[in-house]
Motif scaffolding. Sequence first.
Motif, PDB file in Angstrom:
ATOM      1  N   LEU A 135       0.303  -1.004  -0.079  1.00 16.26           N
ATOM      2  CA  LEU A 135       0.137   0.013   0.267  1.00 16.26           C
ATOM      3  C   LEU A 135       1.149   1.039   0.049  1.00 16.26           C
ATOM      4  N   GLY A 136       2.137   1.200   0.409  1.00 19.69           N
ATOM      5  CA  GLY A 136       2.648   2.490   0.565  1.00 19.69           C
ATOM      6  C   GLY A 136       2.280   3.500   1.588  1.00 19.69           C
ATOM      7  N   SER A 137       1.865   4.109   1.217  1.00 15.52           N
ATOM      8  CA  SER A 137       1.573   5.396   2.069  1.00 15.52           C
ATOM      9  C   SER A 137      -0.165   5.276   2.036  1.00 15.52           C
ATOM     10  N   ILE A 138      -0.939   5.138   1.122  1.00 15.92           N
ATOM     11  CA  ILE A 138      -2.171   4.761   1.630  1.00 15.92           C
ATOM     12  C   ILE A 138      -2.629   3.684   2.261  1.00 15.92           C
ATOM     13  N   PRO A 139      -3.587   4.925   3.405  1.00 15.39           N
ATOM     14  CA  PRO A 139      -3.473   3.930   4.390  1.00 15.39           C
ATOM     15  C   PRO A 139      -5.082   2.906   4.707  1.00 15.39           C
ATOM     16  N   SER A 140      -4.769   2.046   5.461  1.00 14.90           N
ATOM     17  CA  SER A 140      -4.883  -0.291   5.405  1.00 14.90           C
ATOM     18  C   SER A 140      -6.647   0.223   5.941  1.00 14.90           C
ATOM     19  N   SER A 141      -6.864   1.200   6.496  1.00 10.96           N
ATOM     20  CA  SER A 141      -8.217   1.623   6.766  1.00 10.96           C
ATOM     21  C   SER A 141      -8.231   3.298   7.428  1.00 10.96           C
ATOM     22  N   ILE A 142      -9.576   3.260   8.245  1.00 13.48           N
ATOM     23  CA  ILE A 142      -9.635   4.679   8.453  1.00 13.48           C
ATOM     24  C   ILE A 142      -9.048   4.760  10.046  1.00 13.48           C
ATOM     25  N   GLU A 143      -8.770   3.230  10.551  1.00  8.59           N
ATOM     26  CA  GLU A 143      -8.295   3.989  11.630  1.00  8.59           C
ATOM     27  C   GLU A 143      -6.976   4.140  11.427  1.00  8.59           C
ATOM     28  N   ASP A 144      -6.111   3.952  10.720  1.00  9.30           N
ATOM     29  CA  ASP A 144      -4.913   3.987  10.285  1.00  9.30           C
ATOM     30  C   ASP A 144      -4.071   5.082   9.071  1.00  9.30           C
ATOM     31  N   MET A 145      -5.481   6.331   9.223  1.00  7.46           N
ATOM     32  CA  MET A 145      -4.937   7.539   8.196  1.00  7.46           C
ATOM     33  C   MET A 145      -4.430   7.922   8.633  1.00  7.46           C
ATOM     34  N   ALA A 146      -3.494   8.932   8.165  1.00  7.98           N
ATOM     35  CA  ALA A 146      -2.638   9.669   9.688  1.00  7.98           C
ATOM     36  C   ALA A 146      -3.191  11.669  10.131  1.00  7.98           C
ATOM     37  N   GLY A 147      -3.022  11.559  11.168  1.00 13.91           N
ATOM     38  CA  GLY A 147      -3.921  12.534  11.936  1.00 13.91           C
ATOM     39  C   GLY A 147      -4.662  11.768  12.774  1.00 13.91           C
ATOM     40  N   ASP A 148      -6.018  12.668  13.436  1.00  7.76           N
ATOM     41  CA  ASP A 148      -6.213  12.328  14.711  1.00  7.76           C
ATOM     42  C   ASP A 148      -8.232  11.555  13.814  1.00  7.76           C
ATOM     43  N   THR A 149      -8.000  10.445  14.077  1.00  4.15           N
ATOM     44  CA  THR A 149      -9.156   9.782  13.525  1.00  4.15           C
ATOM     45  C   THR A 149     -10.292  10.440  14.451  1.00  4.15           C
ATOM     46  N   GLN A 150     -10.156  10.163  16.152  1.00  9.79           N
ATOM     47  CA  GLN A 150     -11.141   9.980  16.830  1.00  9.79           C
ATOM     48  C   GLN A 150     -11.704  11.379  16.662  1.00  9.79           C
ATOM     49  N   PRO A 151     -12.929  11.551  17.034  1.00  6.48           N
ATOM     50  CA  PRO A 151     -13.974  12.407  17.013  1.00  6.48           C
ATOM     51  C   PRO A 151     -13.889  12.425  18.439  1.00  6.48           C
ATOM     52  N   PRO A 152     -14.524  14.261  19.307  1.00  8.08           N
ATOM     53  CA  PRO A 152     -14.282  14.547  20.581  1.00  8.08           C
ATOM     54  C   PRO A 152     -15.369  13.594  21.296  1.00  8.08           C
ATOM     55  N   PRO A 153     -14.457  13.253  23.032  1.00  5.89           N
ATOM     56  CA  PRO A 153     -15.053  11.869  23.757  1.00  5.89           C
ATOM     57  C   PRO A 153     -16.748  12.727  23.942  1.00  5.89           C
ATOM     58  N   HIS A 154     -17.129  13.864  24.017  1.00  6.39           N
ATOM     59  CA  HIS A 154     -18.951  14.019  23.797  1.00  6.39           C
ATOM     60  C   HIS A 154     -19.118  12.774  23.322  1.00  6.39           C
ATOM     61  N   GLN A 155     -19.073  13.246  22.035  1.00  2.00           N
ATOM     62  CA  GLN A 155     -19.820  12.748  21.066  1.00  2.00           C
ATOM     63  C   GLN A 155     -20.455  11.181  21.413  1.00  2.00           C
ATOM     64  N   GLN A 156     -21.670  10.614  20.965  1.00  2.00           N
ATOM     65  CA  GLN A 156     -21.847   9.176  21.017  1.00  2.00           C
ATOM     66  C   GLN A 156     -21.760   8.831  19.182  1.00  2.00           C
ATOM     67  N   GLN A 157     -21.449   7.467  18.823  1.00  2.00           N
ATOM     68  CA  GLN A 157     -21.418   7.806  17.957  1.00  2.00           C
ATOM     69  C   GLN A 157     -21.150   5.606  17.871  1.00  2.00           C
ATOM     70  N   ARG A 158     -21.752   5.295  16.537  1.00  2.00           N
ATOM     71  CA  ARG A 158     -21.491   3.904  16.340  1.00  2.00           C
ATOM     72  C   ARG A 158     -21.190   3.744  15.202  1.00  2.00           C
TER      73      ARG A 158
END
Length: 371
Positions: free
Chosen positions: A162-185
């Motif tokens: 893959l080289g620099s292609i992220p293997s998943s949304i969890e693998d992409m560069a930078g902050d991938t997490q939404p603010p903790p107060h948000q509820q999500q699924r």
Amino acid sequence: MADVTRTAEVDPITTDDLAQLGTTTGRAVSIFLPTARGGAGVRENPIRARALIKDADAGLRANGASAEEATEILRPLVALLDDDEFWRHLADGLALYASKGFSRAYRVTENFPEIVHVSDHFAVRAIAPAAVGDGEFLVLAGSQNKVRLLEGTAATIRELDLGSIPSSIEDMAGDTQPPPHQQQRFGAGAGGGGVVHSHGTGAEVGDVQLEKFLRQVAQGLQEALRPNDRRPVVLAAVTEHLPQFRGYLNYGHLVDEVVAGNPDALSPGDLHGRAWAVVQPAMQKKADADAKRFGDAIGAGRSIAGGGSDILRAAREGRVDTLLVTRRRCAADHGPDDLDSAIGHVLATSGSVVVVGTLPKDVAEGAILRF
């Protein structure tokens, strides 16, 4: 890098292979023969190959090679005769190439005649349809959970790094997490890749994260492409991602149709079958468009219509943008000539080679010039 998955018992032939074969000079042997896939003919395949290699030895000596030089050139092909695994897995034809310090063997679906060419360069045209007519393409298979990049031909496919292609949304560069107060699924949406559902003030974060993910995937693919790459790219993903992805990818050869749906559970062989059904019509459409472009270039004085030596001269000067070769000029019984070398030099100077049925003015080959 993953192993090649064969959808038929053939070997992938790349444009890099054609470039190397077409620019090789010196004493060169090109051998073509039909091969049986099953039955009593299977045992005869290496026997007939051995006889043709002996013919090549005689041809080399007749053209001034010493016995020692001929033996050295043909040694890799002679060794191949003892490779039982190779001979157990054949298609319809076999192309063998050998020169000093260089050899190649390609199993193809073309039913070649039995013939040997001994020259100062290789007979490349016979395998050109397998390399460009049924040529290379890329498949980008992705959801938010899994991204794969694969390289295919008409009968093979393999997974690439893959080289620099992220293997998943969890693998992409930078902050991938939404603010903790948000509820999500994360749920399996239409693409099966996990759609973000948020509540509260950050409801738009899912779209933002998806946009960032697609952008990084496109940027990574851009970096993975070769300089002056022209291979078609097929996207295997949710259909609605194509317009957005196209906007991020600065590449003119992304196929308009996608392999729709969630690709995560598809094997490389499954992806190949679905991608080939999409890319083969696109390749044919491009070949037809190139033939028309050649006709327009004739009228504008930006072409060479016929004449392999003139095309070779222009190719060596880096002037050929596109070389068009008709299928009748790709017959294995034609000995090597300037057109074989032209194929190599066009590809070595970032041009493209296209195999077509017919060309305007009924010429057998033609070139669209850069200048």
